[in-house]
Design a protein around this motif. Sequence first.
Motif, PDB file in Angstrom:
ATOM      1  N   ALA A  91      -1.352   3.160  -8.616  1.00 45.27           N
ATOM      2  CA  ALA A  91      -2.411   3.414  -7.634  1.00 45.27           C
ATOM      3  C   ALA A  91      -3.108   4.747  -7.878  1.00 45.27           C
ATOM      4  O   ALA A  91      -4.242   4.944  -7.446  1.00 45.27           O
ATOM      5  N   PRO A  94      -5.728   4.168 -10.171  1.00 47.05           N
ATOM      6  CA  PRO A  94      -5.633   2.706 -10.081  1.00 47.05           C
ATOM      7  C   PRO A  94      -5.715   2.067 -11.462  1.00 47.05           C
ATOM      8  O   PRO A  94      -6.600   2.393 -12.254  1.00 47.05           O
ATOM      9  N   THR A 140      -9.305  -3.004  -5.207  1.00 45.56           N
ATOM     10  CA  THR A 140      -8.079  -2.262  -4.941  1.00 45.56           C
ATOM     11  C   THR A 140      -7.996  -1.938  -3.452  1.00 45.56           C
ATOM     12  O   THR A 140      -9.008  -1.846  -2.756  1.00 45.56           O
ATOM     13  N   GLY A 143      -5.620   2.069  -3.587  1.00 44.95           N
ATOM     14  CA  GLY A 143      -5.467   2.310  -5.015  1.00 44.95           C
ATOM     15  C   GLY A 143      -4.814   1.181  -5.774  1.00 44.95           C
ATOM     16  O   GLY A 143      -4.919   1.113  -7.001  1.00 44.95           O
TER      17      GLY A 143
END
Length: 326
Positions: A91, A94, A140, A143
């Motif tokens: 994350a 990402p 996402t 993240g």
Amino acid sequence: MAFPRWAIPMAALLTASGVVLTACGEERPGLQLNTGSGAQQSPPADPSADPSADPAEAVPPATLSAAKVRIGRVVTDQEGRTLYRFDKDTAKPPASTCTEKDCAEAWPPVMTGQGQVNVRGVDQNLVGKVRRPDGQWQVTLGGWPLYRFAQDKQPGDVKGQGKSGTWYAAAPDGKKAAEPQQQEEPQQEQGGDDRWAGWTVLKVRKDPRLGTIVTDGKGRVMYRFDKDRPKTTNCYGDCKKAWPVVQFTNWKKLKVEGIDRDLVDFIERKDDGTCQVTIDGWPMYYYAEDEQPGDAKGQGAQNVWWVVSPQGDKITAGSGGGGYGY
């Protein structure tokens, strides 16, 4: 020009992309959401058709929505399908590690167009996107790249939860949703013999007259009502007095023996907000005249009340025809 694999916060894209962000209150489990666009997920554009074209331009905007399923609150797509995150991804920054064909087929990534992500019940500040090797943008949350699970066939399915110990449904805050197996075991209460106090328990028992039927932890028989509909109760007032509801506590204090856990859910009643257990969608009740564990005096009452099988089907054997029908 190659694009780096980094996330763009959605808040920074609002002006440029004209993205429409919406919010709503509490969603129902497995509810199919209407985004108003009627858009469906498109296959990746063929870069060979026009080398100068951005593949992301061919992908319609994604939608993230908060919903309730059997493991709690999760994030779903525009079709009500549960979305997942992968522990082997990262994350910060990402990045997706599920890029090989076999992985992407089993766990299709959630794609979006040029920054267009609609949100419902999800914090827009947590939403972003990351560029995949094929040039498309993957959504996402917090993240973490988001995915579907190919074996989830119906809205509300969570068959991918806990797969390989690395795949988990995404909660609206981007964290992992509650795991279905993370539950306490009931303990014997001091000074008593009711080890199921405070729990919702569904078990099966063999009845010589009725066959295999569903009871609670104390052996109280459960019924369904022909005038109900899946996920809908029509038993209120005097009806509910004669046929008390089987109450749902919470997922961590649900004990199921001999019944497919995926068939068990609950509804929130309109009259008093009580959470009522359902099996395969059908609301569950007791019968007030059943005095002893195993009693099934309500069986066949007015030809609309029936004991149930572990699959939630009504059992019509041993019908007495008495009791209160409503």
